[in-house]
Scaffold this motif. Sequence first.
Motif, PDB file in Angstrom:
ATOM      1  N   THR A 142      38.769  39.869  38.852  1.00  0.00           N
ATOM      2  CA  THR A 142      39.332  39.352  37.595  1.00  0.00           C
ATOM      3  C   THR A 142      38.530  38.132  37.137  1.00  0.00           C
ATOM      4  OG1 THR A 142      41.520  40.103  38.306  1.00  0.00           O
ATOM      5  CG2 THR A 142      41.426  38.553  36.458  1.00  0.00           C
ATOM      6  N   TYR A 143      38.295  38.073  35.828  1.00  0.00           N
ATOM      7  CA  TYR A 143      37.521  36.973  35.233  1.00  0.00           C
ATOM      8  C   TYR A 143      38.233  36.499  33.966  1.00  0.00           C
ATOM      9  CZ  TYR A 143      33.918  39.113  38.150  1.00  0.00           C
ATOM     10  OH  TYR A 143      33.225  39.663  39.195  1.00  0.00           O
ATOM     11  N   ASP A 144      38.271  35.168  33.799  1.00  0.00           N
ATOM     12  CA  ASP A 144      38.778  34.580  32.555  1.00  0.00           C
ATOM     13  C   ASP A 144      37.582  34.192  31.682  1.00  0.00           C
ATOM     14  OD1 ASP A 144      41.488  34.817  33.076  1.00  0.00           O
ATOM     15  OD2 ASP A 144      41.545  32.928  34.206  1.00  0.00           O
TER      16      ASP A 144
ATOM     17  N   PRO B 107      28.708  51.167  46.440  1.00  0.00           N
ATOM     18  CA  PRO B 107      28.007  50.017  47.043  1.00  0.00           C
ATOM     19  C   PRO B 107      28.633  48.680  46.672  1.00  0.00           C
ATOM     20  CG  PRO B 107      26.441  51.617  46.214  1.00  0.00           C
ATOM     21  CD  PRO B 107      27.786  52.084  45.751  1.00  0.00           C
ATOM     22  N   ALA B 108      29.061  48.530  45.421  1.00  0.00           N
ATOM     23  CA  ALA B 108      29.656  47.250  45.020  1.00  0.00           C
ATOM     24  C   ALA B 108      30.992  47.026  45.693  1.00  0.00           C
ATOM     25  CB  ALA B 108      29.813  47.214  43.512  1.00  0.00           C
ATOM     26  N   ALA B 109      31.746  48.142  45.950  1.00  0.00           N
ATOM     27  CA  ALA B 109      33.068  48.002  46.558  1.00  0.00           C
ATOM     28  C   ALA B 109      32.969  47.617  48.021  1.00  0.00           C
ATOM     29  CB  ALA B 109      33.848  49.302  46.404  1.00  0.00           C
ATOM     30  N   THR B 110      31.954  48.119  48.714  1.00  0.00           N
ATOM     31  CA  THR B 110      31.854  47.852  50.144  1.00  0.00           C
ATOM     32  C   THR B 110      30.962  46.657  50.476  1.00  0.00           C
ATOM     33  OG1 THR B 110      30.014  49.443  50.276  1.00  0.00           O
ATOM     34  CG2 THR B 110      32.246  50.283  50.678  1.00  0.00           C
ATOM     35  N   ALA B 111      30.133  46.243  49.517  1.00  0.00           N
ATOM     36  CA  ALA B 111      29.242  45.112  49.773  1.00  0.00           C
ATOM     37  C   ALA B 111      30.021  43.805  49.768  1.00  0.00           C
ATOM     38  CB  ALA B 111      28.131  45.076  48.732  1.00  0.00           C
ATOM     39  N   GLY B 112      29.361  42.766  50.188  1.00  0.00           N
ATOM     40  CA  GLY B 112      29.989  41.449  50.145  1.00  0.00           C
ATOM     41  C   GLY B 112      29.982  40.881  48.733  1.00  0.00           C
ATOM     42  N   ILE B 113      28.797  40.589  48.214  1.00  0.00           N
ATOM     43  CA  ILE B 113      28.656  39.992  46.889  1.00  0.00           C
ATOM     44  C   ILE B 113      27.583  40.751  46.134  1.00  0.00           C
ATOM     45  CG2 ILE B 113      27.948  37.939  45.608  1.00  0.00           C
ATOM     46  CD1 ILE B 113      29.139  36.242  47.802  1.00  0.00           C
ATOM     47  N   THR B 114      27.877  41.096  44.901  1.00  0.00           N
ATOM     48  CA  THR B 114      26.922  41.777  44.034  1.00  0.00           C
ATOM     49  C   THR B 114      26.703  40.922  42.796  1.00  0.00           C
ATOM     50  OG1 THR B 114      27.683  43.954  44.778  1.00  0.00           O
ATOM     51  CG2 THR B 114      26.418  43.874  42.723  1.00  0.00           C
ATOM     52  N   ASP B 115      25.469  40.589  42.511  1.00  0.00           N
ATOM     53  CA  ASP B 115      25.161  39.805  41.307  1.00  0.00           C
ATOM     54  C   ASP B 115      25.325  40.672  40.069  1.00  0.00           C
ATOM     55  OD1 ASP B 115      24.518  37.500  42.754  1.00  0.00           O
ATOM     56  OD2 ASP B 115      22.459  38.199  43.084  1.00  0.00           O
ATOM     57  N   ILE B 116      26.040  40.156  39.084  1.00  0.00           N
ATOM     58  CA  ILE B 116      26.268  40.891  37.841  1.00  0.00           C
ATOM     59  C   ILE B 116      26.069  39.956  36.657  1.00  0.00           C
ATOM     60  CG2 ILE B 116      27.915  42.461  38.949  1.00  0.00           C
ATOM     61  CD1 ILE B 116      30.153  40.907  37.519  1.00  0.00           C
TER      62      ILE B 116
ATOM     63  N   VAL C 246      24.963  37.074  24.122  1.00  0.00           N
ATOM     64  CA  VAL C 246      24.859  36.048  25.148  1.00  0.00           C
ATOM     65  C   VAL C 246      25.333  36.643  26.458  1.00  0.00           C
ATOM     66  CG1 VAL C 246      25.152  34.110  23.569  1.00  0.00           C
ATOM     67  CG2 VAL C 246      27.163  35.154  24.613  1.00  0.00           C
ATOM     68  N   GLN C 247      24.826  36.112  27.545  1.00  0.00           N
ATOM     69  CA  GLN C 247      25.208  36.626  28.855  1.00  0.00           C
ATOM     70  C   GLN C 247      25.430  35.484  29.815  1.00  0.00           C
ATOM     71  OE1 GLN C 247      23.264  36.546  31.828  1.00  0.00           O
ATOM     72  NE2 GLN C 247      21.508  35.447  30.943  1.00  0.00           N
ATOM     73  N   LYS C 248      26.285  35.738  30.793  1.00  0.00           N
ATOM     74  CA  LYS C 248      26.560  34.776  31.846  1.00  0.00           C
ATOM     75  C   LYS C 248      26.435  35.469  33.199  1.00  0.00           C
ATOM     76  CE  LYS C 248      27.540  31.161  29.343  1.00  0.00           C
ATOM     77  NZ  LYS C 248      26.749  29.923  29.413  1.00  0.00           N
ATOM     78  N   ASN C 249      25.759  34.815  34.096  1.00  0.00           N
ATOM     79  CA  ASN C 249      25.599  35.352  35.448  1.00  0.00           C
ATOM     80  C   ASN C 249      26.814  35.001  36.291  1.00  0.00           C
ATOM     81  OD1 ASN C 249      22.982  36.352  34.903  1.00  0.00           O
ATOM     82  ND2 ASN C 249      22.094  34.337  35.318  1.00  0.00           N
ATOM     83  N   THR C 250      27.286  35.973  37.052  1.00  0.00           N
ATOM     84  CA  THR C 250      28.389  35.740  37.979  1.00  0.00           C
ATOM     85  C   THR C 250      28.252  36.742  39.131  1.00  0.00           C
ATOM     86  OG1 THR C 250      30.798  35.522  38.181  1.00  0.00           O
ATOM     87  CG2 THR C 250      29.962  37.248  36.710  1.00  0.00           C
ATOM     88  N   VAL C 251      29.270  36.899  39.935  1.00  0.00           N
ATOM     89  CA  VAL C 251      29.204  37.812  41.075  1.00  0.00           C
ATOM     90  C   VAL C 251      30.448  38.690  41.120  1.00  0.00           C
ATOM     91  CG1 VAL C 251      27.737  36.270  42.425  1.00  0.00           C
ATOM     92  CG2 VAL C 251      30.222  36.101  42.632  1.00  0.00           C
TER      93      VAL C 251
END
Length: 478
Positions: free
Chosen positions: A381-383, A439-448, A466-471
């Motif tokens: 979840t992201y705000d 892969p994203a569900a089982t991995a630890g952190i995925t950069d998005i 515009v874009q924002k980097n998060t995980v």
Amino acid sequence: MSTPEASPPSLYAAREPIFPRRVKGAFRTAKWWIMAITLGIYYITPWLRWDRGPNLPDQAVLVDLANRRFFFFMIEIWPHEFYFVAGLLIMAGLGLFLFTSAAGRVWCGYACPQTVWTDLFILVERWVEGDRNARIRLHRQKWDAEKIRKRAVKWTAWFLIGLATGGAWVFYFTDAPTLLVDLVTGNAHPVAYTTMLILTLTTFAFGGFAREQICIYACPWPRIQAAMMDEDTITIAYREWRGEPRGKQTVEGNGDCIDCMACVNVCPMGIDIRNGQQLACITCGLCIDACNDVMDKIGKPRDLIGYVALTDEARERGGQPPRSIWSHILRPRTVLYTVLWAGVGIGLVVALFLRAEIDVSVTPVRNPVYVTLSDGTIRNTYDLRLRNQHGEERWFDISVSAPVPLDVAVEGVEAQRILVPANETAQVRVYITAAPGSPAATAGITDIQIWVADEGTPAQPSSDRVQKNTVFNGTGAK
């Protein structure tokens, strides 16, 4: 018997009123022009209009604290863009350093608000009470009908100037015509009246009574300026090798200075420049005008008092001409200040033209880091805070890019798009999900990357994104 110890000398000295004499000349004329221009800009600017469309204020310069925005003609600054204001303050500081290193305290002598309003107050004082000698006589005169009348007229004029000063200031923070009506009818906010009263009284006191005391004791710049100046700085000085010894021109061996005290009588700080450069000198040039007028009358060369650099003293004592002004101005210190000043200015202009009309901030919800749905789907979840800096409402599309497949959904809407009103900020909650066992569900952190695209209007489509980097956090996240 021992003698009583002498009491230590008092460190307090009562202020001696200064009554500058009227003078004419190039520097006095320049000061009149600068005073008229700067006061005109200050008093007139809040009344200038600028059409920004139906949803924005039409005041050209407005500090809109209620909506947390700053308008300057075609430029609109939002709170997250405060770096523009910081950049302008840095440019102002570098500009002050530049002018001080090149020509001393020219800011203090010509454009400082204390100097400008003091000049205006002295002008009013001269109109009401007369020139220097008349004002000195009135000051020493006992309180009678004439003194009471002149002081009442002068103080009333000073108070009205202070009132206009405080009024002009509050007009910068809300619509000026509307506020003026509210002030006159008594419907304005108490903060407006309080601010006006404080600025009225401070202008009245500083420009009318404190005057040079503000420059000498309250202002820190006289004590800082020495770090900006060196032997090549052009500043006002008395050419004592020409003027000494002082006295009548009929006496053989005397210098050009006839000790007429004209330079002292016109000085708004009350100093004698012939004693050398002093902390109180604001480099206003009025002593140059006064001395040049006297030199013209006695048939001597001008600039007995003038702008001169310390490195030129030896040359002039030897009868050689001083170096050119540009050789003093263009030196490593001033070039460095100029490069820094221009660099900051260019950076601000580039940032202004490259900035997007939309802005987004992304805050991942960390409690919990992720949620496992009933079918095994992993959800983060992201705000998001979407800021629409356009003058009309816009649809924003929200999407995600990642090295692995992910789905995105916006809470409360069916599509991944949301309507943001004109010049407002909308807060939305976004859910990004990964399929069970992906892969994203089982991995630890995925950069998005979360992207927000402006759809524009039918008449004017937009390609702003515009874009924002998060995980994205999967089940392997700790």
